[in-house]
Design an enzyme around this catalytic site. Structure first.
Site, PDB file in Angstrom:
ATOM      1  N   HIS A 205      -3.682  34.594 -36.481  1.00  0.00           N
ATOM      2  CA  HIS A 205      -4.535  33.580 -36.861  1.00  0.00           C
ATOM      3  C   HIS A 205      -3.463  32.389 -37.097  1.00  0.00           C
ATOM      4  O   HIS A 205      -3.668  31.210 -36.798  1.00  0.00           O
ATOM      5  CB  HIS A 205      -5.481  33.777 -37.894  1.00  0.00           C
ATOM      6  CG  HIS A 205      -6.795  34.293 -37.503  1.00  0.00           C
ATOM      7  ND1 HIS A 205      -7.678  35.305 -38.126  1.00  0.00           N
ATOM      8  CD2 HIS A 205      -7.523  34.300 -36.307  1.00  0.00           C
ATOM      9  CE1 HIS A 205      -8.621  35.604 -37.615  1.00  0.00           C
ATOM     10  NE2 HIS A 205      -8.515  35.015 -36.277  1.00  0.00           N
ATOM     11  N   ASP A 476      -8.464  37.202 -15.836  1.00  0.00           N
ATOM     12  CA  ASP A 476      -8.854  38.587 -15.872  1.00  0.00           C
ATOM     13  C   ASP A 476      -8.645  39.150 -14.483  1.00  0.00           C
ATOM     14  O   ASP A 476      -8.417  40.190 -14.109  1.00  0.00           O
ATOM     15  CB  ASP A 476     -10.463  38.637 -16.084  1.00  0.00           C
ATOM     16  CG  ASP A 476     -10.630  38.802 -17.436  1.00  0.00           C
ATOM     17  OD1 ASP A 476     -10.176  39.469 -18.122  1.00  0.00           O
ATOM     18  OD2 ASP A 476     -11.532  38.005 -18.007  1.00  0.00           O
ATOM     19  N   CYS A 523     -10.305  28.229 -13.276  1.00  0.00           N
ATOM     20  CA  CYS A 523     -10.361  27.987 -14.835  1.00  0.00           C
ATOM     21  C   CYS A 523      -9.446  28.907 -15.563  1.00  0.00           C
ATOM     22  O   CYS A 523      -9.439  28.696 -16.960  1.00  0.00           O
ATOM     23  CB  CYS A 523     -11.603  27.794 -15.292  1.00  0.00           C
ATOM     24  SG  CYS A 523     -12.689  29.434 -15.349  1.00  0.00           S
TER      25      CYS A 523
END
Ligand code: PEP
Ligand code: MG
Length: 593
Positions: A205, A476, A523
């Site tokens: 984070h 992916d 994308c």
């Protein structure tokens, strides 16, 4: 003496300044505590817990102050999102694993509070390291950060911690063992130029916040505090993941010139906001933006994207207090916000949870065994088709928002035709229900699919008659084609967009779409990688969707490209499997003689 250290660059850019070591290296030692001293030691521990809570409260209260100074940065993370990184730390400070177990250890081992915490920290880290899921595994960083915060409070109480004055002076580069996302969020407000930490990974984070705030940063610079001294001059080169300590005059000049160049370049790119994305030989390119949150619209409007090519809706399911999925109205309102704020079309992707994006209670049940191969398991459309209670509110919201503006719907991780048919049937069913309930909706919306799995890429010609458009998800597609877990750093060296198998698949998809006269976009991150834009133009890609931060750079490359020349080079590229030849052709594409 000048030398350099290497780490993981988490935010691009160059920072130059004097070092401010935020926390010196501290050793946690073990002391024996006698029975009659134990109550006092336990009281010391409890007051350190209070102190740590107070520190976090203070940081949280300062949050709203941070944002007004971010005028040059994208509003990617909103206050509530930054706060969502602090809240888990506050909760951990209330959890018995950190409030009670260390006391039990103190009583059992007859040891000091710092040491008891150290023992508990090691135990918890082991538990987290054994978790399969990469996202959850990374949460061990939170444990370490919270334990360190309490230990610092304990040492401070004893006057054992020599810390540099806080806050660090404006203009400095902070060096620390680790930084919490909360520390990081305060940095911009404090005028900190950049930071280096010894621990942490690219997906922590802390790294996300640094990237979002645009602070050049390196993490995982092992033993940095052993070699770097306070007030040393430091250059952070976020592009090369390097820190240069006390640079030679020549090197300093180089980086100062580079900083000026980057600033000038950013300013120049800003002028392209309204310019068309058209190549030198007149080929029009459609350039859209990827977003995760409605808050990203500020950045989208700043760069003048033609539309949204990917709205990742699964972020709506994350950072929720109640572990309940969003209801139909929440879906509707967040899509409406995006649709109303933009002139162009918004391509909304249906839920893609699973794999490295897990949400307890939604994509997995608490206590349930974790899937062995989550990326090949119940993810994205597979999860949606199994959990209709999860999927139907989203579909109904999409049908309703289609009345208010131009949206397209995109289905992720499609592997077979039947999934497209099933999704379309569900859209029909939801439209019928909305009609019966007299709720305005529009069934006449475009439904497309993402090409992310080789089985679909190879057969796009069979799929095309059943969809309105396609979008290639290279993140992916590369993962599944090359059998490389995209979040596993041990095999990341094999993750290669230039692998001949990937290039062949891209060509197949683009050829099939052209033949069927159906639009195809990309994308995945490959579309926004400056090294590959010309290659993609050469392969025949005409629709790009990229992160708003990179959009103008991609536009600039497009405007300096010649499609005819690139097509010839791409044809040549497809005929070789030799990595050196491939590199040479890609270089030729990017550096015309
Ligand atoms: C992709 O796989 O390329 C993609 C855009 O989807 P995500 O990164 O969200 O999996
Ligand atoms: Mg994907």
């Amino acid at each position: 003496m000048s030398f350099s250290l290497h780490g993981v660059g988490v935010a691009k850019g160059v920072a130059i300044g004097p070092v401010h070591i935020l926390r010196p290296q501290v050793e946690i030692n073990e002391f024996s505590i006698s029975d009659n001293q134990l109550p006092e030691e336990i009281a010391r521990f409890k007051s350190a817990l209070d102190l740590a809570q107070q520190e976090l409260h203070r940081i949280r209260e300062q949050m709203p102050l941070i944002y007004p100074v971010r005028e040059h940065h994208d509003t990617v993370l909103e206050d509530f999102e930054i706060a969502s990184f602090i809240d888990p730390h506050m909760l951990m400070l209330e959890d018995s694993m950190l409030t009670q177990v260390p006391i039990d250890i103190m009583l059992e081992e007859k040891c000091n509070a710092e040491w008891a915490l150290q023992i508990q920290r090691e135990r918890l880290v082991k538990v987290f390291e054994a978790i399969d899921d990469a996202y959850l595994r990374a949460r061990k960083d939170d444990i370490i950060q919270v334990v360190t915060r309490i230990q610092m409070c304990l040492l401070r109480q004893k006057g054992l911690l020599e810390e540099n004055p806080l806050p660090p002076p404006a203009g400095s580069i902070v060096l620390a063992d680790d930084l919490t996302p909360a520390d990081t969020a305060l940095m911009l407000h404090q005028g900190i130029k950049g930071f280096i930490t010894e621990f942490g990974g690219a997906t922590s984070h802390t790294a996300i916040v640094a990237r979002s705030l645009g602070i050049p940063a390196l993490v995982g610079v092992r033993h940095a505090r052993r070699y770097i001294r306070n007030t040393d001059t430091l250059v952070i080169d976020g592009y090369r993941s390097t820190a240069i300590v006390n640079p030679e005059q020549k090197s300093l000049q180089f980086y100062k010139a580079l900083q000026l160049e980057l600033k000038r370049h950013r300013h120049q790119l800003g002028k392209l906001k309204k310019a068309p994305a058209i190549t030198q030989d007149g080929v029009d390119i459609n350039l859209e933006a990827n977003i995760e949150y409605p808050a990203d619209l500020t950045a989208v409007n700043r760069v003048g994207a033609q539309g949204i090519g990917l709205y990742r809706t699964e972020f709506l399911y994350m950072h929720r207090d109640n572990q309940q999925p969003p209801n139909e109205e929440e879906h509707y309102q967040s899509y409406l916000q995006v649709v109303k704020a933009l002139d162009g079309t918004v391509t909304i992707r249906t839920l893609d949870l699973g794999a490295d994006k897990q949400v307890e209670g939604i994509s997995y049940k608490k206590g349930a065994a974790l899937a062995t191969n989550p990326a090949l398991g119940l993810r994205a459309v597979r999860l949606c088709l199994k959990e209709l209670k999860l999927f139907k509110p989203q579909i109904r919201a999409l049908l309703r928002v289609a009345v208010e503006g131009k949206i397209k719907v995109m289905i992720p991780m499609v592997s077979g035709l039947q999934e497209i048919h099933q999704v379309k049937r569900l859209f029909d069913e939801c439209a019928r229900e909305l009609s019966q309930e007299n709720i305005p909706h529009n069934r006449d919306l475009e439904i497309g699919a993402m090409v992310e799995i080789p089985s679909m890429a190879l057969c796009t010609d069979f799929f095309l008659p059943h969809v309105d458009f396609l979008s290639i998800g290279t993140n992916d597609l590369i993962q599944y084609t090359l059998a490389i877990d995209r979040v596993n750093e041990d095999v990341s060296y094999l993750y290669n967009p230039l692998h001949p198998a990937v290039l062949r698949l891209l060509k197949i998809i683009l050829q099939h779409a052209e033949k069927a006269a159906k639009p195809v976009s990309m994308c995945g991150e490959m579309a926004g990688d400056a090294r590959y834009v010309r290659l993609l133009l050469g392969l025949g890609l005409r629709n790009f969707s990229v992160s708003p931060e990179i959009l103008l750079e991609v536009k600039e490359i497009i405007r300096h490209s010649h499609v005819k020349r690139l097509t010839k080079l791409a044809d040549k590229l497809l005929k070789t499997a030799d990595p050196q030849t491939i590199d040479a052709i890609v270089s030729e594409m990017n550096n015309p003689a």
